[in-house]
Enzyme design. Structure first.
Site, PDB file in Angstrom:
ATOM      1  N   SER A 180      35.883  26.077   1.193  1.00 24.60           N
ATOM      2  CA  SER A 180      36.567  26.251   2.155  1.00 24.60           C
ATOM      3  C   SER A 180      35.873  27.837   2.937  1.00 24.60           C
ATOM      4  O   SER A 180      35.787  28.485   2.116  1.00 24.60           O
ATOM      5  CB  SER A 180      38.006  26.133   1.893  1.00 24.60           C
ATOM      6  OG  SER A 180      38.697  26.919   3.207  1.00 24.60           O
ATOM      7  N   TYR A 230      44.948  28.926  -3.558  1.00 22.67           N
ATOM      8  CA  TYR A 230      44.151  28.087  -2.616  1.00 22.67           C
ATOM      9  C   TYR A 230      42.739  28.765  -2.543  1.00 22.67           C
ATOM     10  O   TYR A 230      41.701  28.289  -2.835  1.00 22.67           O
ATOM     11  CB  TYR A 230      44.725  27.757  -1.387  1.00 22.67           C
ATOM     12  CG  TYR A 230      43.797  26.741  -0.500  1.00 22.67           C
ATOM     13  CD1 TYR A 230      43.695  25.359  -0.889  1.00 22.67           C
ATOM     14  CD2 TYR A 230      42.894  27.331   0.674  1.00 22.67           C
ATOM     15  CE1 TYR A 230      42.781  24.574  -0.096  1.00 22.67           C
ATOM     16  CE2 TYR A 230      42.043  26.332   1.338  1.00 22.67           C
ATOM     17  CZ  TYR A 230      42.113  25.253   0.930  1.00 22.67           C
ATOM     18  OH  TYR A 230      41.065  24.277   1.749  1.00 22.67           O
TER      19      TYR A 230
HETATM   20  N1  LIG Z   1      42.016  20.701   6.578  1.00 19.61           N
HETATM   21  C1  LIG Z   1      41.612  21.724   6.328  1.00 19.61           C
HETATM   22  O1  LIG Z   1      42.053  22.662   7.447  1.00 19.61           O
HETATM   23  C2  LIG Z   1      40.621  22.188   5.407  1.00 19.61           C
HETATM   24  C3  LIG Z   1      39.766  23.431   5.592  1.00 19.61           C
HETATM   25  C4  LIG Z   1      38.932  23.927   4.528  1.00 19.61           C
HETATM   26  C5  LIG Z   1      38.858  23.016   3.293  1.00 19.61           C
HETATM   27  N2  LIG Z   1      39.552  21.952   3.346  1.00 19.61           N
HETATM   28  C6  LIG Z   1      39.096  20.971   2.183  1.00 19.61           C
HETATM   29  O2  LIG Z   1      38.779  19.735   2.557  1.00 19.61           O
HETATM   30  C7  LIG Z   1      39.298  18.845   1.443  1.00 19.61           C
HETATM   31  C8  LIG Z   1      39.816  17.639   1.970  1.00 19.61           C
HETATM   32  O3  LIG Z   1      40.941  18.007   2.457  1.00 19.61           O
HETATM   33  P1  LIG Z   1      41.337  17.445   3.887  1.00 19.61           P
HETATM   34  O4  LIG Z   1      41.583  18.546   4.694  1.00 19.61           O
HETATM   35  O5  LIG Z   1      40.694  16.056   4.167  1.00 19.61           O
HETATM   36  O6  LIG Z   1      43.170  17.050   3.597  1.00 19.61           O
HETATM   37  P2  LIG Z   1      43.574  15.458   3.013  1.00 19.61           P
HETATM   38  O7  LIG Z   1      43.541  14.535   3.990  1.00 19.61           O
HETATM   39  O8  LIG Z   1      44.846  15.920   2.735  1.00 19.61           O
HETATM   40  O9  LIG Z   1      42.580  15.127   1.725  1.00 19.61           O
HETATM   41  C9  LIG Z   1      43.256  15.521   0.590  1.00 19.61           C
HETATM   42  C10 LIG Z   1      42.740  14.263  -0.456  1.00 19.61           C
HETATM   43  O10 LIG Z   1      42.735  14.641  -1.880  1.00 19.61           O
HETATM   44  C11 LIG Z   1      43.585  13.560  -2.196  1.00 19.61           C
HETATM   45  N3  LIG Z   1      44.157  14.502  -3.386  1.00 19.61           N
HETATM   46  C12 LIG Z   1      45.162  15.368  -3.135  1.00 19.61           C
HETATM   47  N4  LIG Z   1      45.725  15.482  -4.571  1.00 19.61           N
HETATM   48  C13 LIG Z   1      45.023  14.870  -5.383  1.00 19.61           C
HETATM   49  C14 LIG Z   1      45.172  14.667  -6.870  1.00 19.61           C
HETATM   50  N5  LIG Z   1      45.796  15.496  -7.668  1.00 19.61           N
HETATM   51  N6  LIG Z   1      44.247  14.000  -7.362  1.00 19.61           N
HETATM   52  C15 LIG Z   1      43.262  13.288  -7.081  1.00 19.61           C
HETATM   53  N7  LIG Z   1      43.173  13.216  -5.480  1.00 19.61           N
HETATM   54  C16 LIG Z   1      44.180  14.160  -4.759  1.00 19.61           C
HETATM   55  C17 LIG Z   1      44.372  13.075  -1.396  1.00 19.61           C
HETATM   56  O11 LIG Z   1      44.862  11.869  -1.598  1.00 19.61           O
HETATM   57  P3  LIG Z   1      46.144  11.387  -2.609  1.00 19.61           P
HETATM   58  O12 LIG Z   1      47.200  11.920  -1.961  1.00 19.61           O
HETATM   59  O13 LIG Z   1      46.192   9.903  -2.533  1.00 19.61           O
HETATM   60  O14 LIG Z   1      45.883  11.704  -3.971  1.00 19.61           O
HETATM   61  C18 LIG Z   1      43.662  13.083  -0.146  1.00 19.61           C
HETATM   62  O15 LIG Z   1      42.972  11.762  -0.028  1.00 19.61           O
HETATM   63  C19 LIG Z   1      40.195  19.600   0.634  1.00 19.61           C
HETATM   64  O16 LIG Z   1      39.269  19.865  -0.781  1.00 19.61           O
HETATM   65  C20 LIG Z   1      40.509  20.778   1.203  1.00 19.61           C
HETATM   66  O17 LIG Z   1      40.802  21.692   0.404  1.00 19.61           O
HETATM   67  C21 LIG Z   1      40.243  21.354   4.172  1.00 19.61           C
END
Ligand SMILES: NC(=O)c1ccc[n+]([C@@H]2O[C@H](COP(=O)([O-])OP(=O)(O)OC[C@H]3O[C@@H](n4cnc5c(N)ncnc54)[C@H](OP(=O)(O)O)[C@@H]3O)[C@@H](O)[C@H]2O)c1
Length: 262
Positions: free
Chosen positions: A146, A159
């Protein structure tokens, strides 16, 4: 990285695969003809995503419902893959969670769970799949960090610290493996429009942009890539231009409003 033809019939394991950035990444890997293993907690949602990928791209897609924050979960996944005779050609450690608010107001167990998922599972899965990749002299690991990895972030302290771990860990493993034929890279999205981040923010990008950056990072050489020019500029300012204390003070002023509304 391999050509499109070489990627055919190879297998990618993607965590957090059914939603947001993970779903966009799996779509692109499937479009390249890669077979997929989708991992997350919600098995029904994974199966729906798998069905769509099979129908649209004709690739084999398996699902494994797993809470990666649980002790021993990455090892269970690795055992299951070995039992199924699946060689991992690409691993995308994308699953992650966020906690907003002061640490003093946070549930300690949730703080620990976040670190176990965002940092612990990434490190363990990397260590589990890397030896076979190195032995074969080919493969790739993408760890989703991130822009928060580049400086301390008050009100999302655990985080940002967990993502700083992902970035540092990946950069170090990149250096260890850069002559082995295995590609190891950290990709850092900034604010991205997914379930994790539903706030309205200037410069917010879509999960497809991040997935495109992941695909180009797979073809690249360096240890770390930031998604988007504005995000790259921000990581330069917060990670290099400002001292750590100035970056933290500035981040505190910006994030206080988002976290506490004052
Ligand atoms: N969105 C942003 O602004 C942003 C910015 C920087 C970095 N990121 C990073 O991008 C990545 C993807 O996030 P996203 O933005 O696409 O959000 P998201 O749609 O909420 O995706 C998170 C995913 O992780 C899975 N997950 C959560 N807890 C889990 C657990 N304990 N075990 C296994 N799987 C788990 C969730 O599925 P389940 O709920 O089915 O487990 C979901 O598919 C993350 O690493 C996040 O930190 C996001």
């Amino acid at each position: 990285m391999k050509t499109k033809e070489e990627m055919r019939r190879r297998t990618a394991v993607v965590t957090g695969a059914a939603t947001g950035i993970g779903a966009a990444i799996t779509e692109r890997l499937a479009r390249q003809g890669m077979h997929l293993v989708l991992v997350a907690r919600d098995g029904a949602r994974l199966e729906t995503a798998a069905e769509q990928l099979r129908a649209e791209h004709g690739v084999q897609v398996s699902t494994f419902a797993l809470d990666l924050s649980h002790q021993g979960a990455p090892a269970r996944l690795a055992e299951w893959l070995t039992g199924a005779g699946t060689e991992v050609d690409v691993l995308v450690n994308n699953a992650g969670a966020i906690l907003m608010g002061p640490i003093a107001d946070s549930d300690p167990a949730r703080v620990r769970g976040l670190v176990d998922l965002n940092a612990g599972a990434v490190a363990e899965l990397t260590a589990l799949v890397l030896p076979a990749m190195v032995a074969r002299g080919t493969g790739a690991i993408v760890n989703i960090a991130s822009t928060g990895a580049y400086a301390p972030a008050p009100y999302m302290a655990a985080y940002a610290a967990s993502k700083a771990f992902v970035l540092s860990f990946t950069q170090a493993v990149w250096a260890e493996t850069k002559t082995t034929g295995v590609r190891v890279v950290a990709v850092s999205p900034g604010p991205t429009d997914t379930a994790m981040n539903t706030r309205r923010m200037p410069g917010k990008r879509g999960p497809d942009s991040v997935a495109d950056t992941v695909m180009s990072a797979l073809r690249g050489r360096g240890p770390a890539v930031v998604d988007g020019r504005l995000n790259a500029f921000q990581t330069f300012v917060f990670g290099r231009l400002l001292s750590a204390s100035a970056a933290t003070r500035t981040a505190e002023r910006i994030l206080r409003k988002a976290a506490l509304g004052n």
